[in-house]
Design an enzyme around this catalytic site. Structure first.
Site, PDB file in Angstrom:
ATOM      1  N   SER A 471      -0.224   5.045 -32.667  1.00 39.85           N
ATOM      2  CA  SER A 471      -1.197   6.113 -32.489  1.00 39.85           C
ATOM      3  C   SER A 471      -2.604   5.693 -32.936  1.00 39.85           C
ATOM      4  O   SER A 471      -3.230   4.864 -32.302  1.00 39.85           O
ATOM      5  CB  SER A 471      -0.715   7.370 -33.230  1.00 39.85           C
ATOM      6  N   ASP A 482     -11.102  -4.697 -27.626  1.00 37.61           N
ATOM      7  CA  ASP A 482     -11.820  -4.544 -26.364  1.00 37.61           C
ATOM      8  C   ASP A 482     -13.294  -4.950 -26.482  1.00 37.61           C
ATOM      9  O   ASP A 482     -13.855  -5.527 -25.548  1.00 37.61           O
ATOM     10  CB  ASP A 482     -11.728  -3.102 -25.867  1.00 37.61           C
ATOM     11  N   LYS A 496       2.578   4.459 -28.827  1.00 40.67           N
ATOM     12  CA  LYS A 496       2.491   5.925 -28.872  1.00 40.67           C
ATOM     13  C   LYS A 496       1.072   6.321 -28.466  1.00 40.67           C
ATOM     14  O   LYS A 496       0.155   6.366 -29.269  1.00 40.67           O
ATOM     15  CB  LYS A 496       2.830   6.416 -30.282  1.00 40.67           C
TER      16      LYS A 496
END
Length: 702
Positions: A471, A482, A496
């Site tokens: 999460s 990224d 998740k």
């Protein structure tokens, strides 16, 4: 004529209502004995008056608000039917093949219609069949145990399939008795391997099946309805749940951390109470002796209280045995998922405090070409309120070290938490930029990030993750990866990537999935999680733990990326970093010891059949102990330590823990601030990155 017509309408109305009553679940479907004998104490369940209305409420909530737009048709009905059968009999040893065929013919394409109408006939017919068959089995098992376990043959060359998820159902009661004879023999062997004598084994097994029989005879309509609704909600996705009033109370207690117990999340699987997650800072996590997929088979109170066998016991009753006053002792008998020797774990109940989940810092001291180099380590077990503030303070303290070469952020085993804190944490290391996208069921996308005046640390950064990073942890690791801001190291994360919310019902509540997380690149963290730039061998088997291991998990997908500044400097250097990592770990005794133990543990968990010959099992157990001892002593000799004299000495040391236990928590008796092999290697990879950057700049300047 008008009076006559009115009278006929009234009579017709009464007749229609009476006809509905005749078709209602108040008149339960008969369940045949099917050769299994009379099920003593079996009373067919009928639904409570309000359960049809709750059924309709749940259907309405899911149809209107769930992220996954599911059409209630025959295809869904078949999926739901299979899920309900699986929910009740996951090991395919209770229902008979005739039961499955009878129930399938009646209901496989009818459940969608029953859901829409608030009817529960199928729910109770299927559950009653299960209940009666289970009572027949327990009666049979108690009779078999009463004959004496010595009458069981545990000296032949038979084997038992411990993985029956895809096995056929027994054709008849006789075939089922053969299957359960093997089950009993396996249980006897497991208890004998734990050094229990015949009398204690017979007592334990009698208690096990008697407890289960008692539970079955006390089953209530809500138990059947909850099982049915669990199968229905989980057919949407694994994180959507129906909470009955009793389960709602337990859920609220757990969410508020007012539970005084061991700090673990449990689920019921195939009759066992299985560990799903260890709460950071709780007694279970601190012990270092428990891990997800461990099964609790018995619970003992205080230091010497008699063990209560909990196999087959209702999960809420098992939880009640484990809970207790702060400072009191509970003993758990644990059956590891790899079917290795049962062990007893003693825990002192405690209330989980925030300080036990708080971020902490350390210094990793490395020798680099004859010089000591310091790398900061920040370990973050969860995202609690105040996380970013605490981490900011730790970073500022680390920056005072003039020899600081970089920071490693350890998010392993961090199951998530406050999303806002995750956004603020990302902002400590980056400019004010987007960090995550959230798409709701209607396709609306919201972009979240942290508004700041610039990062407090812009130096070299590595992030550690593993299969239990979930999460919010995945959002932070994914964003930093990224942007090219940090190198991510470890194992593939949990996956998740969904958002849940609680909706009230007339009785109880429903937790349903309403949205999905997406990285700034547009890729979802759902199902696939975050893939590290450099992978370390994982102690946790991703086929057993993680989103991809859960049935009906929502799929991975992507949406349009958001505009974000990207640096490919780390990507350009990955070849160099991977070569350096591989060459170094080949000669790293600590790292190789961990890898070899993981390999040995995986070999055990991958076995799907076990011998039903006691001496063969003892020999296998002895061989496994010897292999573990040899690995440990090879490691000790390589690191200049005295080898262990025997397995007992090894077992009593922190090295005697499994690789999963070492990855999940502190080692009992060991220094809680001890730096592990993966943290050390992460710091070395980060230094490789720093040196590679310097070489690139020097080459560019030349």
């Amino acid at each position: 004529m008008r009076k006559l017509a009115l009278l006929l309408l009234i009579v017709l109305f009464v007749f229609t209502q009476t006809g509905c009553a005749a078709d209602s679940p108040a008149d339960p479907e008969p369940v045949p004995d099917a050769g299994g004998g009379t099920a003593e104490g079996y009373t067919p369940l009928v639904p409570d008056d309000n359960q049809g209305e709750i059924d309709r409420e749940i259907v309405k909530q899911l149809q209107q608000n769930h992220y996954n737009k599911v059409k209630l048709d025959d295809a869904f009905s078949e999926k739901f039917f299979n899920a309900y059968i699986e929910e009740l009999d996951g090991t395919r040893g209770v229902f008979l093949q005739d039961d499955i065929e009878r129930l399938r013919d009646k209901y496989v394409h009818a459940l969608d219609d029953e859901l829409k109408k608030g009817q529960t006939r199928a729910a109770f017919d299927i559950y009653n069949t299960y209940q009666k068959r289970r009572i027949q089995i327990d009666q049979w098992a108690l009779d078999r145990i009463a004959q004496g376990i010595d009458s069981l043959n545990i000296e032949d060359d038979e084997s038992f399939d411990v993985d029956r998820e895809n096995a056929p159902w027994p054709a008849n009661a006789e075939e089922r008795a053969t299957l359960w004879t093997q089950q009993l023999e396996n249980q006897v062997i497991n208890l004998k391997l734990n050094d229990l004598d015949t009398a204690e084994i017979e007592k334990r097994l009698t208690q096990r099946y008697s407890n289960e029989l008692k539970q079955l005879r006390q089953t209530e309509p809500m138990d059947a309805f909850s099982a049915y609704m669990d199968a229905y909600t989980h057919s949407y996705d694994p994180h959507t749940d129906y909470f009955s009033p009793r389960r709602s109370e337990d859920f609220n207690i757990d969410m508020n951390l007012q539970l005084q117990g061991i700090g673990a999340e449990l689920r019921s699987k195939n009759g066992y109470a299985e560990l799903v997650r260890l709460i950071p800072g709780g007694p279970a996590a601190k012990s270092g002796k428990l891990k997800p997929t461990d099964r609790i088979i018995a619970v003992g109170q205080d230091d010497d209280g008699e063990f209560t066998d909990v196999v087959g016991m209702r999960l809420d009753e098992t939880v009640q045995l484990i809970r207790g006053e702060k400072g009191s002792t509970v003993r758990l008998q644990i059956s590891p998922a790899d079917n290795s020797q049962t062990k007893t774990v003693t825990l002192v109940r405690d209330k989980i405090e925030l300080k036990d989940q708080a971020a902490r810092k350390q210094i990793i001291e490395l020798d680099r070409q004859g010089q000591q180099v310091d790398v900061g380590l920040i370990t973050l077990p969860s995202f609690y309120n105040g996380t970013a503030k605490d981490v900011k303070k730790l970073v500022e303290e680390l920056k005072k070290n003039e020899d600081l070469a970089g920071i490693v952020l350890d998010l392993r085993n961090n199951g998530g938490g406050a999303l806002g804190e995750a956004m603020k944490l990302t902002g400590l290391f980056m400019n004010s930029v987007p960090a995550v996208q959230i798409r709701d069921a209607d396709g609306n996308v919201q972009v979240l990030g942290d508004r700041n005046d610039g990062p407090i640390y812009d130096g070299p950064l590595a992030v550690m993750v593993n299969r239990l990073s979930a999460s919010a942890s995945e959002i932070v690791a994914g964003a930093l990866q990224d942007y090219g801001r940090a190198i991510v190291l470890g194992g593939q994360t949990f996956g998740k990537g969904t958002v849940q919310t609680l909706m009230p019902l007339s009785e109880g509540q429903i937790k349903l999935t309403q949205a999905k997380f997406y990285r700034v690149s547009g890729e979802s963290t759902q199902d696939r999680g975050v893939t590290p730039d450099i992978t370390f061998p994982a102690a946790i088997d991703p086929s057993k733990i993680g989103e991809s291991a859960l049935p009906n998990a929502l799929p991975w997908d992507r949406i349009k990326p958001t505009t974000f500044p990207y640096s490919d400097e780390i990507t350009q250097l990955m070849g160099t970093l991977e070569r350096g990592h591989r060459m170094r770990v080949e000669d790293d005794a600590d790292y190789q010891y961990r890898v070899n133990r993981i390999r040995l543990a995986r070999q055990q968990t991958e076995k799907t059949r076990v011998s039903l010959n006691l001496e063969e099992r003892r020999a296998e157990q002895a061989a496994l102990k010897q292999q573990s001892l040899e690995l440990a002593n090879t490691h000790r000799e390589a690191t200049g330590k005295e080898p262990f004299e025997d397995y007992k000495a090894f077992e009593e040391s922190e090295e005697g823990e499994s690789p999963q236990e070492q990855e999940l928590g502190a080692h009992p008796g060991a220094d809680p601030d001890e730096i592990d092999a993966y943290q050390t290697e992460s710091a070395r990879v980060l230094l490789d990155l720093v040196e590679a950057f310097i070489r690139e700049k020097e080459a560019g300047a030349a």
